[in-house]
Design a protein around this motif. Structure first.
Motif, PDB file in Angstrom:
ATOM      1  N   THR A  40     -32.230  34.521  -1.076  1.00 29.10           N
ATOM      2  CA  THR A  40     -32.977  35.600  -0.435  1.00 29.10           C
ATOM      3  C   THR A  40     -33.076  36.789  -1.379  1.00 29.10           C
ATOM      4  OG1 THR A  40     -31.014  36.546   0.606  1.00 29.10           O
ATOM      5  CG2 THR A  40     -32.256  34.910   1.887  1.00 29.10           C
ATOM      6  N   ASP A  41     -34.011  37.654  -1.086  1.00 28.74           N
ATOM      7  CA  ASP A  41     -34.217  38.877  -1.859  1.00 28.74           C
ATOM      8  C   ASP A  41     -33.112  39.879  -1.521  1.00 28.74           C
ATOM      9  OD1 ASP A  41     -36.038  40.536  -3.547  1.00 28.74           O
ATOM     10  OD2 ASP A  41     -36.195  41.703  -1.695  1.00 28.74           O
ATOM     11  N   SER A  42     -32.508  40.500  -2.530  1.00 24.58           N
ATOM     12  CA  SER A  42     -31.380  41.393  -2.256  1.00 24.58           C
ATOM     13  C   SER A  42     -31.752  42.647  -1.475  1.00 24.58           C
ATOM     14  CB  SER A  42     -30.638  41.748  -3.548  1.00 24.58           C
ATOM     15  OG  SER A  42     -31.458  42.452  -4.437  1.00 24.58           O
ATOM     16  N   PRO A  43     -32.968  43.220  -1.585  1.00 23.02           N
ATOM     17  CA  PRO A  43     -33.303  44.322  -0.686  1.00 23.02           C
ATOM     18  C   PRO A  43     -33.980  43.862   0.620  1.00 23.02           C
ATOM     19  CG  PRO A  43     -34.763  44.393  -2.580  1.00 23.02           C
ATOM     20  CD  PRO A  43     -33.830  43.228  -2.783  1.00 23.02           C
ATOM     21  N   LEU A  44     -33.775  42.608   0.982  1.00 25.00           N
ATOM     22  CA  LEU A  44     -34.171  42.064   2.285  1.00 25.00           C
ATOM     23  C   LEU A  44     -35.673  41.989   2.527  1.00 25.00           C
ATOM     24  CD1 LEU A  44     -31.484  43.870   4.487  1.00 25.00           C
ATOM     25  CD2 LEU A  44     -31.325  41.626   3.391  1.00 25.00           C
ATOM     26  N   ARG A  45     -36.443  41.880   1.457  1.00 24.66           N
ATOM     27  CA  ARG A  45     -37.885  41.675   1.643  1.00 24.66           C
ATOM     28  C   ARG A  45     -38.141  40.218   1.983  1.00 24.66           C
ATOM     29  NH1 ARG A  45     -38.765  45.185  -3.578  1.00 24.66           N
ATOM     30  NH2 ARG A  45     -37.651  43.391  -4.358  1.00 24.66           N
ATOM     31  N   GLY A  46     -39.249  39.987   2.660  1.00 21.92           N
ATOM     32  CA  GLY A  46     -39.636  38.614   2.980  1.00 21.92           C
ATOM     33  C   GLY A  46     -39.404  38.287   4.440  1.00 21.92           C
ATOM     34  N   ASN A  47     -39.506  37.005   4.741  1.00 21.06           N
ATOM     35  CA  ASN A  47     -39.417  36.506   6.122  1.00 21.06           C
ATOM     36  C   ASN A  47     -38.059  35.874   6.386  1.00 21.06           C
ATOM     37  OD1 ASN A  47     -42.127  37.203   6.773  1.00 21.06           O
ATOM     38  ND2 ASN A  47     -42.776  35.471   5.520  1.00 21.06           N
TER      39      ASN A  47
ATOM     40  N   ALA B 123     -24.966  40.448  -0.087  1.00 18.36           N
ATOM     41  CA  ALA B 123     -24.526  41.462  -1.049  1.00 18.36           C
ATOM     42  C   ALA B 123     -24.818  41.035  -2.488  1.00 18.36           C
ATOM     43  CB  ALA B 123     -23.028  41.710  -0.895  1.00 18.36           C
ATOM     44  N   TYR B 124     -25.069  42.037  -3.325  1.00 18.87           N
ATOM     45  CA  TYR B 124     -25.262  41.816  -4.763  1.00 18.87           C
ATOM     46  C   TYR B 124     -24.632  43.007  -5.477  1.00 18.87           C
ATOM     47  CZ  TYR B 124     -27.776  39.619  -8.690  1.00 18.87           C
ATOM     48  OH  TYR B 124     -28.116  38.952  -9.841  1.00 18.87           O
ATOM     49  N   PRO B 125     -23.296  43.037  -5.512  1.00 16.46           N
ATOM     50  CA  PRO B 125     -22.596  44.202  -6.061  1.00 16.46           C
ATOM     51  C   PRO B 125     -22.980  44.568  -7.499  1.00 16.46           C
ATOM     52  CG  PRO B 125     -21.068  42.767  -4.911  1.00 16.46           C
ATOM     53  CD  PRO B 125     -22.374  42.039  -4.981  1.00 16.46           C
ATOM     54  N   ARG B 126     -23.243  43.579  -8.339  1.00 21.53           N
ATOM     55  CA  ARG B 126     -23.620  43.887  -9.726  1.00 21.53           C
ATOM     56  C   ARG B 126     -24.927  44.662  -9.822  1.00 21.53           C
ATOM     57  NH1 ARG B 126     -23.506  38.244 -12.307  1.00 21.53           N
ATOM     58  NH2 ARG B 126     -23.436  37.705 -10.131  1.00 21.53           N
ATOM     59  N   MET B 127     -25.748  44.568  -8.783  1.00 19.86           N
ATOM     60  CA  MET B 127     -27.015  45.302  -8.742  1.00 19.86           C
ATOM     61  C   MET B 127     -26.878  46.551  -7.869  1.00 19.86           C
ATOM     62  SD  MET B 127     -29.363  43.583 -10.498  1.00 19.86           S
ATOM     63  CE  MET B 127     -30.903  44.107  -9.807  1.00 19.86           C
TER      64      MET B 127
ATOM     65  N   ILE C  86     -15.711  29.476   2.357  1.00 13.68           N
ATOM     66  CA  ILE C  86     -16.704  28.495   2.798  1.00 13.68           C
ATOM     67  C   ILE C  86     -16.233  27.091   2.450  1.00 13.68           C
ATOM     68  CG2 ILE C  86     -19.047  27.610   2.396  1.00 13.68           C
ATOM     69  CD1 ILE C  86     -19.882  30.593   1.981  1.00 13.68           C
ATOM     70  N   HIS C  87     -15.802  26.899   1.218  1.00 17.14           N
ATOM     71  CA  HIS C  87     -15.386  25.561   0.782  1.00 17.14           C
ATOM     72  C   HIS C  87     -14.079  25.124   1.438  1.00 17.14           C
ATOM     73  CE1 HIS C  87     -18.737  25.224  -1.857  1.00 17.14           C
ATOM     74  NE2 HIS C  87     -18.405  26.317  -2.515  1.00 17.14           N
ATOM     75  N   ALA C  88     -13.155  26.060   1.616  1.00 15.91           N
ATOM     76  CA  ALA C  88     -11.864  25.713   2.211  1.00 15.91           C
ATOM     77  C   ALA C  88     -12.007  25.282   3.665  1.00 15.91           C
ATOM     78  CB  ALA C  88     -10.904  26.896   2.117  1.00 15.91           C
ATOM     79  N   SER C  89     -13.055  25.760   4.335  1.00 16.20           N
ATOM     80  CA  SER C  89     -13.237  25.404   5.747  1.00 16.20           C
ATOM     81  C   SER C  89     -13.518  23.921   5.922  1.00 16.20           C
ATOM     82  CB  SER C  89     -14.374  26.217   6.364  1.00 16.20           C
ATOM     83  OG  SER C  89     -15.630  25.697   5.986  1.00 16.20           O
ATOM     84  N   GLY C  90     -14.145  23.311   4.924  1.00  9.24           N
ATOM     85  CA  GLY C  90     -14.514  21.909   5.028  1.00  9.24           C
ATOM     86  C   GLY C  90     -15.669  21.658   5.985  1.00  9.24           C
ATOM     87  N   ARG C  91     -16.214  22.707   6.549  1.00 11.60           N
ATOM     88  CA  ARG C  91     -17.307  22.566   7.515  1.00 11.60           C
ATOM     89  C   ARG C  91     -18.639  22.582   6.794  1.00 11.60           C
ATOM     90  NH1 ARG C  91     -18.359  26.295  12.907  1.00 11.60           N
ATOM     91  NH2 ARG C  91     -19.988  24.938  13.766  1.00 11.60           N
ATOM     92  N   PRO C  92     -19.488  21.598   7.032  1.00 11.15           N
ATOM     93  CA  PRO C  92     -20.823  21.631   6.428  1.00 11.15           C
ATOM     94  C   PRO C  92     -21.589  22.861   6.930  1.00 11.15           C
ATOM     95  CG  PRO C  92     -20.354  19.456   7.305  1.00 11.15           C
ATOM     96  CD  PRO C  92     -19.277  20.377   7.809  1.00 11.15           C
ATOM     97  N   CYS C  93     -22.128  23.616   5.997  1.00 11.42           N
ATOM     98  CA  CYS C  93     -22.848  24.855   6.315  1.00 11.42           C
ATOM     99  C   CYS C  93     -24.151  24.893   5.536  1.00 11.42           C
ATOM    100  CB  CYS C  93     -22.045  26.079   5.880  1.00 11.42           C
ATOM    101  SG  CYS C  93     -20.438  26.252   6.611  1.00 11.42           S
ATOM    102  N   ILE C  94     -25.079  25.632   6.067  1.00  9.89           N
ATOM    103  CA  ILE C  94     -26.219  26.087   5.277  1.00  9.89           C
ATOM    104  C   ILE C  94     -25.747  27.404   4.687  1.00  9.89           C
ATOM    105  CG2 ILE C  94     -28.617  26.860   5.334  1.00  9.89           C
ATOM    106  CD1 ILE C  94     -28.748  25.395   8.133  1.00  9.89           C
ATOM    107  N   VAL C  95     -25.972  27.624   3.427  1.00 12.84           N
ATOM    108  CA  VAL C  95     -25.546  28.875   2.800  1.00 12.84           C
ATOM    109  C   VAL C  95     -26.783  29.586   2.275  1.00 12.84           C
ATOM    110  CG1 VAL C  95     -24.074  29.922   1.039  1.00 12.84           C
ATOM    111  CG2 VAL C  95     -23.326  27.836   2.196  1.00 12.84           C
ATOM    112  N   ALA C  96     -26.825  30.892   2.483  1.00 12.28           N
ATOM    113  CA  ALA C  96     -27.944  31.702   2.020  1.00 12.28           C
ATOM    114  C   ALA C  96     -27.399  32.981   1.418  1.00 12.28           C
ATOM    115  CB  ALA C  96     -28.885  32.025   3.184  1.00 12.28           C
ATOM    116  N   GLY C  97     -28.155  33.540   0.507  1.00 11.08           N
ATOM    117  CA  GLY C  97     -27.737  34.801  -0.086  1.00 11.08           C
ATOM    118  C   GLY C  97     -28.542  35.119  -1.324  1.00 11.08           C
ATOM    119  N   THR C  98     -28.058  36.106  -2.030  1.00  7.03           N
ATOM    120  CA  THR C  98     -28.730  36.590  -3.222  1.00  7.03           C
ATOM    121  C   THR C  98     -28.363  35.759  -4.449  1.00  7.03           C
ATOM    122  OG1 THR C  98     -26.924  38.074  -3.794  1.00  7.03           O
ATOM    123  CG2 THR C  98     -28.632  38.942  -2.313  1.00  7.03           C
ATOM    124  N   GLY C  99     -29.046  36.054  -5.532  1.00 10.81           N
ATOM    125  CA  GLY C  99     -28.693  35.441  -6.806  1.00 10.81           C
ATOM    126  C   GLY C  99     -27.293  35.842  -7.253  1.00 10.81           C
ATOM    127  N   GLY C 100     -26.772  36.926  -6.705  1.00 12.46           N
ATOM    128  CA  GLY C 100     -25.428  37.382  -7.050  1.00 12.46           C
ATOM    129  C   GLY C 100     -24.326  36.558  -6.430  1.00 12.46           C
TER     130      GLY C 100
END
Length: 166
Positions: free
Chosen positions: A21-28, A50-54, A139-153
């Motif tokens: 996703t876009d870090s400043p939340l643009r888009g749908n 979050a994208y702390p480096r940006m 996320i990985h330690a949970s062992g639960r299959p998830c959809i993951v979304a986020g920034t390039g960061g």
């Protein structure tokens, strides 16, 4: 388009899915998340915006850009694609029917991954790189299959824990 691609991914037995996703939340973003949840109904969606480096941390579900709430930035005034809602749970609830929870840290995320209903969205805070690293581990330690979304960061932190040949 996201729904069609997600359906194809599910039909192809894709086990790991990351929606950038876009870090400043643009888009749908809400509509895209709704489509992903529809294609993978048994999974929660974990969103790490979050994208702390940006200089774009997320604190208590609110996106900040260069120290200011999103609504007070140039992105909010963009003529072609403004993004004004920096409260991420509110943004998602306004455009998506999925239940939305907020995980303030990795411990809260672990708890929510253990108890969240399939098809729900968990929004994760992140003020620094360590927060993103711990979120990826949770996320990985949970062992639960998830959809993951986020920034390039965040994608690198998530990908580092995938059980894939390198």
């Amino acid at each position: 388009r996201v729904g069609a691609l997600a359906a194809a991914a599910r039909a192809g037995s894709v086990s790991h899915l990351y929606k950038k996703t876009d870090s400043p939340l643009r888009g749908n973003i809400p509509a895209e998340f709704q489509a992903l949840i529809g294609a993978f109904p048994g999974r929660p969606l974990v969103y790490v915006p979050a994208y702390p480096r940006m200089t774009r941390p997320v604190v208590r579900g609110e996106l900040f850009v260069d120290g200011k709430p999103l609504a007070e930035t140039a992105t909010a005034e963009d003529r072609l694609n403004p993004a004004r809602e920096g409260n991420i749970p509110a943004l998602l609830k306004a455009g998506c029917s999925a239940p939305v929870s907020l995980a303030g840290d990795a411990a809260a995320l672990r708890g929510l991954l253990g108890s969240s209903a399939p098809g729900s969205i968990i929004v994760c805070d992140g003020a620094g790189e360590d927060d993103l690293r711990e979120t990826g581990r949770a996320i990985h330690a949970s062992g639960r299959p998830c959809i993951v979304a986020g920034t390039g960061g965040f994608v690198g932190e998530w990908a580092a824990g995938l059980p894939l040949r390198r």
